[in-house]
Design a protein around this motif. Structure first.
Motif, PDB file in Angstrom:
ATOM      1  N   LYS A 140      76.180 -31.723  49.532  1.00 47.71           N
ATOM      2  CA  LYS A 140      76.618 -32.381  48.308  1.00 47.71           C
ATOM      3  C   LYS A 140      75.435 -33.031  47.601  1.00 47.71           C
ATOM      4  O   LYS A 140      74.418 -33.350  48.214  1.00 47.71           O
ATOM      5  CB  LYS A 140      77.650 -33.481  48.617  1.00 47.71           C
ATOM      6  N   ALA A 141      75.599 -33.235  46.315  1.00 39.77           N
ATOM      7  CA  ALA A 141      74.687 -34.067  45.544  1.00 39.77           C
ATOM      8  C   ALA A 141      75.332 -35.436  45.428  1.00 39.77           C
ATOM      9  O   ALA A 141      76.469 -35.551  44.980  1.00 39.77           O
ATOM     10  CB  ALA A 141      74.470 -33.464  44.159  1.00 39.77           C
ATOM     11  N   GLU A 142      74.616 -36.474  45.873  1.00 42.90           N
ATOM     12  CA  GLU A 142      75.221 -37.800  45.953  1.00 42.90           C
ATOM     13  C   GLU A 142      74.311 -38.883  45.382  1.00 42.90           C
ATOM     14  O   GLU A 142      73.080 -38.755  45.398  1.00 42.90           O
ATOM     15  CB  GLU A 142      75.538 -38.153  47.402  1.00 42.90           C
ATOM     16  N   ILE A 143      74.933 -39.944  44.916  1.00 41.48           N
ATOM     17  CA  ILE A 143      74.220 -41.147  44.487  1.00 41.48           C
ATOM     18  C   ILE A 143      74.302 -42.161  45.624  1.00 41.48           C
ATOM     19  O   ILE A 143      75.384 -42.436  46.153  1.00 41.48           O
ATOM     20  CB  ILE A 143      74.820 -41.724  43.203  1.00 41.48           C
ATOM     21  N   ILE A 144      73.167 -42.699  46.018  1.00 43.50           N
ATOM     22  CA  ILE A 144      73.125 -43.625  47.146  1.00 43.50           C
ATOM     23  C   ILE A 144      73.751 -44.959  46.762  1.00 43.50           C
ATOM     24  O   ILE A 144      73.379 -45.584  45.764  1.00 43.50           O
ATOM     25  CB  ILE A 144      71.678 -43.864  47.598  1.00 43.50           C
ATOM     26  N   GLU A 145      74.701 -45.384  47.567  1.00 48.25           N
ATOM     27  CA  GLU A 145      75.329 -46.683  47.386  1.00 48.25           C
ATOM     28  C   GLU A 145      75.801 -47.183  48.742  1.00 48.25           C
ATOM     29  O   GLU A 145      75.925 -46.408  49.695  1.00 48.25           O
ATOM     30  CB  GLU A 145      76.505 -46.577  46.407  1.00 48.25           C
ATOM     31  N   LYS A 146      76.058 -48.458  48.853  1.00 43.09           N
ATOM     32  CA  LYS A 146      76.455 -49.041  50.129  1.00 43.09           C
ATOM     33  C   LYS A 146      77.719 -48.364  50.655  1.00 43.09           C
ATOM     34  O   LYS A 146      78.661 -48.107  49.912  1.00 43.09           O
ATOM     35  CB  LYS A 146      76.688 -50.541  49.966  1.00 43.09           C
ATOM     36  N   GLY A 147      77.709 -48.098  51.953  1.00 43.16           N
ATOM     37  CA  GLY A 147      78.860 -47.488  52.601  1.00 43.16           C
ATOM     38  C   GLY A 147      78.974 -45.995  52.425  1.00 43.16           C
ATOM     39  O   GLY A 147      79.967 -45.398  52.853  1.00 43.16           O
TER      40      GLY A 147
END
Length: 229
Positions: A140-147
């Motif tokens: 997947k292409a993802e944006i890093i964020e908490k959790g």
């Protein structure tokens, strides 16, 4: 018997290997700051075959890293692989870039391996594998964020590896989480994966095969049509 040439060009690491029946014979690579694929790739291919005391006619297949990764790097690698396949009448094998990265895990006590390639800003390409390199969650292409990887860290020891892990280290923390940021895709780990596909006759259509590009990370806002006065 299967002698396979492997090409990895998804990142700055310009990497070529030759293996016989999944066993590495020769590895040539250069992971400099800048991309050197256009200058080095064909040189490495010739040198790898020479060091393995092999000719092009002795190859049984060409394997290429399919992505995700650098658009330009992937294009160069795939173009070279397809050119060799056409010229030598050989089958083409594609190897998922993140899967070969997962095989580089420096620990054998990890439950989940998440290879990450830096995309841009706070964005990464990721996938999830178990300790044996079996895919548990697709790329997947993802944006890093908490959790973001909480579903895995809550279940067991989880390692983030690859240059995308550098960004994650700034945002994520958990007792089960560890980082191995200085790992890049390499043609070394392609050998066993490509050989397994060769045994299954799992080949690509040389004419139509394209690298695996993920969509750009884009946030758009819908514009309302102008109101009439």
């Amino acid at each position: 018997m299967a002698t396979i040439l492997h090409i990895e060009s998804a990142t700055t690491n310009c990497s070529v290997s030759v293996a016989k029946n999944g066993k590495l014979l020769v590895l040539k690579e250069d992971n400099g700051i800048n991309y050197s694929h256009a200058e080095q790739l064909h040189i490495f291919i010739r040198e790898a075959l020479q060091e393995a005391s092999l000719s092009f006619s002795e190859l049984d297949a060409i394997a290429v890293s399919k992505g995700p990764g650098s658009y330009t790097g992937l294009r160069i690698g795939v173009s070279a692989a397809k050119g060799l396949c056409f010229a030598l009448d050989l089958p083409l094998i594609s190897v998922p870039t993140l899967q070969s990265m997962a095989l580089q895990s420096p620990s054998d006590t990890i439950d989940f391996i998440i290879p990450l390639l830096d995309a841009r800003r706070m964005e990464v390409y990721s996938a999830v594998y178990d300790a044996q390199g079996v895919e548990l969650r697709e790329t997947k292409a993802e944006i890093i964020e908490k959790g973001i990887f909480g579903a895995w860290t809550s279940k067991g020891k989880t390692m983030l590896l690859g240059n995308g892990a550098v960004k994650c280290k700034e945002v994520l923390s958990h007792p089960n989480l560890s980082f191995a940021p200085y790992i890049f895709p390499s043609a070394r780990e392609m050998a066993s994966l490509a050989f397994a596909k060769f045994q299954q006759n799992d080949f690509e259509d040389v004419a139509y095969f394209e690298p695996y590009y993920l969509k750009d990370f884009m946030v758009t806002t819908k514009r309302n049509p102008p109101k009439d006065d």
